[in-house]
Scaffold this active site. Sequence first.
Site, PDB file in Angstrom:
ATOM      1  N   ASP A   1       1.100  39.403  36.765  1.00  8.86           N
ATOM      2  CA  ASP A   1       0.352  38.606  35.943  1.00  8.86           C
ATOM      3  C   ASP A   1       1.436  38.260  34.661  1.00  8.86           C
ATOM      4  OD1 ASP A   1      -1.739  36.663  34.996  1.00  8.86           O
ATOM      5  OD2 ASP A   1      -1.885  38.092  33.345  1.00  8.86           O
ATOM      6  N   SER A   2       1.270  37.060  33.917  1.00  9.30           N
ATOM      7  CA  SER A   2       2.108  36.733  32.928  1.00  9.30           C
ATOM      8  C   SER A   2       1.810  37.867  31.704  1.00  9.30           C
ATOM      9  CB  SER A   2       1.442  35.494  32.391  1.00  9.30           C
ATOM     10  OG  SER A   2       0.371  35.562  32.070  1.00  9.30           O
TER      11      SER A   2
ATOM     12  N   TYR B   1       2.130  31.974  30.233  1.00 11.48           N
ATOM     13  CA  TYR B   1       2.732  31.019  30.978  1.00 11.48           C
ATOM     14  C   TYR B   1       2.012  29.384  31.153  1.00 11.48           C
ATOM     15  CZ  TYR B   1       5.376  34.686  33.845  1.00 11.48           C
ATOM     16  OH  TYR B   1       6.287  35.427  34.005  1.00 11.48           O
ATOM     17  N   GLY B   2       0.858  29.386  30.722  1.00 17.12           N
ATOM     18  CA  GLY B   2      -0.070  28.294  31.134  1.00 17.12           C
ATOM     19  C   GLY B   2       0.441  26.852  30.494  1.00 17.12           C
TER      20      GLY B   2
ATOM     21  N   CYS C   1      -2.195  35.643  38.864  1.00 20.99           N
ATOM     22  CA  CYS C   1      -2.224  34.697  37.982  1.00 20.99           C
ATOM     23  C   CYS C   1      -2.458  33.182  38.399  1.00 20.99           C
ATOM     24  CB  CYS C   1      -0.606  34.728  37.346  1.00 20.99           C
ATOM     25  SG  CYS C   1      -0.438  33.625  36.032  1.00 20.99           S
ATOM     26  N   ASN C   2      -3.648  32.674  38.157  1.00 21.91           N
ATOM     27  CA  ASN C   2      -3.846  31.493  38.664  1.00 21.91           C
ATOM     28  C   ASN C   2      -2.687  30.423  38.358  1.00 21.91           C
ATOM     29  OD1 ASN C   2      -6.822  31.399  39.869  1.00 21.91           O
ATOM     30  ND2 ASN C   2      -6.588  32.701  37.693  1.00 21.91           N
ATOM     31  N   THR C   3      -2.020  30.391  37.093  1.00 18.24           N
ATOM     32  CA  THR C   3      -0.795  29.555  36.930  1.00 18.24           C
ATOM     33  C   THR C   3       0.337  29.468  37.960  1.00 18.24           C
ATOM     34  OG1 THR C   3      -1.691  29.705  34.645  1.00 18.24           O
ATOM     35  CG2 THR C   3       0.294  28.713  34.844  1.00 18.24           C
TER      36      THR C   3
ATOM     37  N   CYS D   1      -8.590  31.505  35.511  1.00 18.89           N
ATOM     38  CA  CYS D   1      -7.504  32.152  34.712  1.00 18.89           C
ATOM     39  C   CYS D   1      -8.021  33.652  34.594  1.00 18.89           C
ATOM     40  CB  CYS D   1      -7.190  31.629  33.346  1.00 18.89           C
ATOM     41  SG  CYS D   1      -6.038  32.764  32.244  1.00 18.89           S
ATOM     42  N   THR D   2      -7.038  34.512  35.138  1.00 19.50           N
ATOM     43  CA  THR D   2      -7.278  36.084  35.087  1.00 19.50           C
ATOM     44  C   THR D   2      -7.513  36.616  33.696  1.00 19.50           C
ATOM     45  OG1 THR D   2      -4.812  36.523  35.539  1.00 19.50           O
ATOM     46  CG2 THR D   2      -6.349  36.436  37.396  1.00 19.50           C
ATOM     47  N   HIS D   3      -7.067  35.870  32.889  1.00 17.29           N
ATOM     48  CA  HIS D   3      -7.289  36.367  31.545  1.00 17.29           C
ATOM     49  C   HIS D   3      -8.967  36.150  31.164  1.00 17.29           C
ATOM     50  CE1 HIS D   3      -3.077  36.345  30.842  1.00 17.29           C
ATOM     51  NE2 HIS D   3      -3.234  36.835  29.760  1.00 17.29           N
TER      52      HIS D   3
HETATM   53  N1  DGL Z   1      -3.651  34.986  33.626  1.00 18.06           N
HETATM   54  C1  DGL Z   1      -2.736  33.737  33.970  1.00 18.06           C
HETATM   55  C2  DGL Z   1      -3.757  32.936  34.930  1.00 18.06           C
HETATM   56  O1  DGL Z   1      -4.379  33.213  35.608  1.00 18.06           O
HETATM   57  C3  DGL Z   1      -2.062  33.011  33.001  1.00 18.06           C
HETATM   58  C4  DGL Z   1      -2.457  32.806  31.521  1.00 18.06           C
HETATM   59  C5  DGL Z   1      -1.177  32.405  30.940  1.00 18.06           C
HETATM   60  O2  DGL Z   1      -0.296  33.054  30.980  1.00 18.06           O
HETATM   61  O3  DGL Z   1      -1.419  31.205  30.279  1.00 18.06           O
HETATM   62  O4  DGL Z   1      -3.685  31.668  34.852  1.00 18.06           O
END
Ligand code: DGL
Length: 293
Positions: A6-7, A38-39, A69-71, A201-203
Amino acid sequence: MIGVFDSGFGGLTVLRALVDALPDRQFVYLGDHRAATYGNRSRDEIYDLARHAMEELFGLDCRLIVVACNTVAATSLRRLQREWLPACHPDRRILGVLVPMVEAITGVPWMADLPTRPIAGRKQTIAVFATRQTVLSNAFPVEIGKRAPEVTVVQQACPKLASLIEAGAAPADMAVLVRRYVEAMMDQLQGHAPDVVMLGCTHYPLVADLFSAALPRGIEILSQPTLVARSLTAYLAHHPEFDDCGDVRPPLFFTSGEPDIVSRLGSQFFGRPVIFRTIGQTRTPAIRESIAI
Ligand code: DGL
């Protein structure tokens, strides 16, 4: 060994579910905390960062990587799988977190023939909260729409949320922001509540309680970590080539960031004490030996 990437901290929500579902597998986590988040980056930047991280995990002998990471999954995974992997690592695999979500929402397996007409009687509205680049990619509405055209997908970008989570911000500050994003989503639906909410988003599962508090009562929030764990379990059952040989130890944790800071917050988010190591250091033989990779 299975790599989980993940990011930053978000993938820990997925790793936790994977470790619980697959206790006999060896996992290695990599968070690109130095480059997080990353988003709001460009697609090219996200692709380059993700490819670099894949190289790092392959370098640690992971043969299979879950991009938690969905992004990255929404913007770069197809390119990584179709162009880079066959050319550079044809024997390795990279899986994402988008497919299990789309399959769960639509009830249609990813590789199945696509339905030719909507399922009568099923008219759900799904609200997806995600990063700016995930929303811009349109990956969720497009992939859900192909399989379940009767489902309405509303997307709400939350461009500041992952950074606040990464920084360990106070819940009260994040609650204000989450309420604002939920209100913006409700405005898009002209006040009608969605049937289901997806934290894309996994966050965001790290602040799931803030979403629950801000949303109208009774809305189902899909658990991406649980769905990803179920999907990986099924995948591994059909892919014995990724079976581990050797002893299974607790997951190993690596970061491109500052290990002390990342370990402190990471332990909080993972729910048990974890020690992150700097990813670049594993290239030296002494360190590889000390962590027995
Ligand atoms: N956790 C990530 C996701 O699922 C990225 C969040 C990020 O880095 O902006 O999209």
